[in-house]
Scaffold this motif. Structure first.
Motif, mmCIF file in Angstrom:
data_model
loop_
_atom_site.group_PDB
_atom_site.id
_atom_site.type_symbol
_atom_site.label_atom_id
_atom_site.label_comp_id
_atom_site.label_asym_id
_atom_site.label_seq_id
_atom_site.Cartn_x
_atom_site.Cartn_y
_atom_site.Cartn_z
ATOM 1 N N ARG A 1 0.409 -1.270 -0.022
ATOM 2 C CA ARG A 1 0.274 -0.081 0.150
ATOM 3 C C ARG A 1 1.021 0.953 0.368
ATOM 4 O O ARG A 1 1.374 1.514 1.451
ATOM 5 N N GLN A 2 0.759 2.185 -0.955
ATOM 6 C CA GLN A 2 1.306 3.425 -0.909
ATOM 7 C C GLN A 2 0.697 3.949 -1.266
ATOM 8 O O GLN A 2 -0.844 4.125 -2.084
ATOM 9 N N ALA A 3 -0.048 5.308 -0.651
ATOM 10 C CA ALA A 3 -1.003 6.889 -0.748
ATOM 11 C C ALA A 3 0.190 8.424 -0.779
ATOM 12 O O ALA A 3 1.404 8.789 0.099
ATOM 13 N N MET A 4 -0.507 9.204 -1.221
ATOM 14 C CA MET A 4 0.165 10.536 -1.208
ATOM 15 C C MET A 4 -0.923 10.882 -0.474
ATOM 16 O O MET A 4 -2.017 10.707 -0.369
ATOM 17 N N ILE A 5 -0.530 11.896 0.980
ATOM 18 C CA ILE A 5 -1.884 12.032 0.851
ATOM 19 C C ILE A 5 -1.810 13.660 1.811
ATOM 20 O O ILE A 5 -0.853 14.891 1.887
ATOM 21 N N GLY A 6 -2.465 14.308 0.794
ATOM 22 C CA GLY A 6 -2.564 16.118 1.197
ATOM 23 C C GLY A 6 -2.952 16.437 2.819
ATOM 24 O O GLY A 6 -3.989 16.159 3.083
#
Length: 164
Positions: free
Chosen positions: A81-86
């Motif tokens: 699981r990879q994600a960008m978080i604003g």
């Protein structure tokens, strides 16, 4: 053996740009293609001796222009699981960015203009782990809100943009 710095300098704190001549640019591009390329092979490709390439590479590393590191594939190492978080914040963005950078699972922190004040990238063991990281981020008092952009499939990731 020294380890590469975990945090790059911000643009506004950087010294004047390092002047790269054509040979240094060619050396960098050779190493971006293969970071394990022997100095002798690089020298042959760019028209320098092995010793001259070694000196230039050391100077580029000492100046912080480049690092030679191993890049891993998170999926093959058990991090699906990879994600960008604003992140929307209030207060001093530099100190908030420092707090975010201190979270081990966050590997990228950038202050932005637009909808988010800060954007971070995370590499996680799964959705539960992502939820734990989000909880850590949201526990920072100056964080007002977050929005997650979960990676479904990585189509391209490259570190060979050259030196222009």
């Amino acid at each position: 053996m020294s380890t590469p710095p975990r945090v790059r300098r911000s643009n506004d704190a950087s010294p004047a740009p390092f002047a790269l001549d054509d040979l240094s640019k060619q050396i960098i591009e050779q190493l971006q293609g293969d970071g394990r390329m022997p100095y002798a092979a690089i020298g042959k490709a760019v028209g320098l001796s092995e010793a001259a390439v070694r000196q230039r590479v050391q100077r580029l590393q000492d100046a912080g222009v480049m690092q030679i590191v191993a890049v891993t594939d998170p999926l093959t190492l058990g991090f699906p699981r990879q994600a960008m978080i604003g992140v929307n914040c209030e207060g001093d963005l530099d100190s908030i960015a420092d707090e975010l950078a201190a979270i081990d699972e966050i590997d990228y922190v950038v202050l932005t203009a637009g909808s988010f004040d800060v954007i971070v990238e995370v590499v996680c063991e799964g959705d539960g782990h992502l939820l734990e990281i989000l909880s850590k981020i949201r526990a920072i008092p100056a964080v007002r809100a977050t929005e997650s952009f979960v990676y479904l499939k990585l189509r391209k990731q490259t570190y060979s943009w050259g030196t222009r």
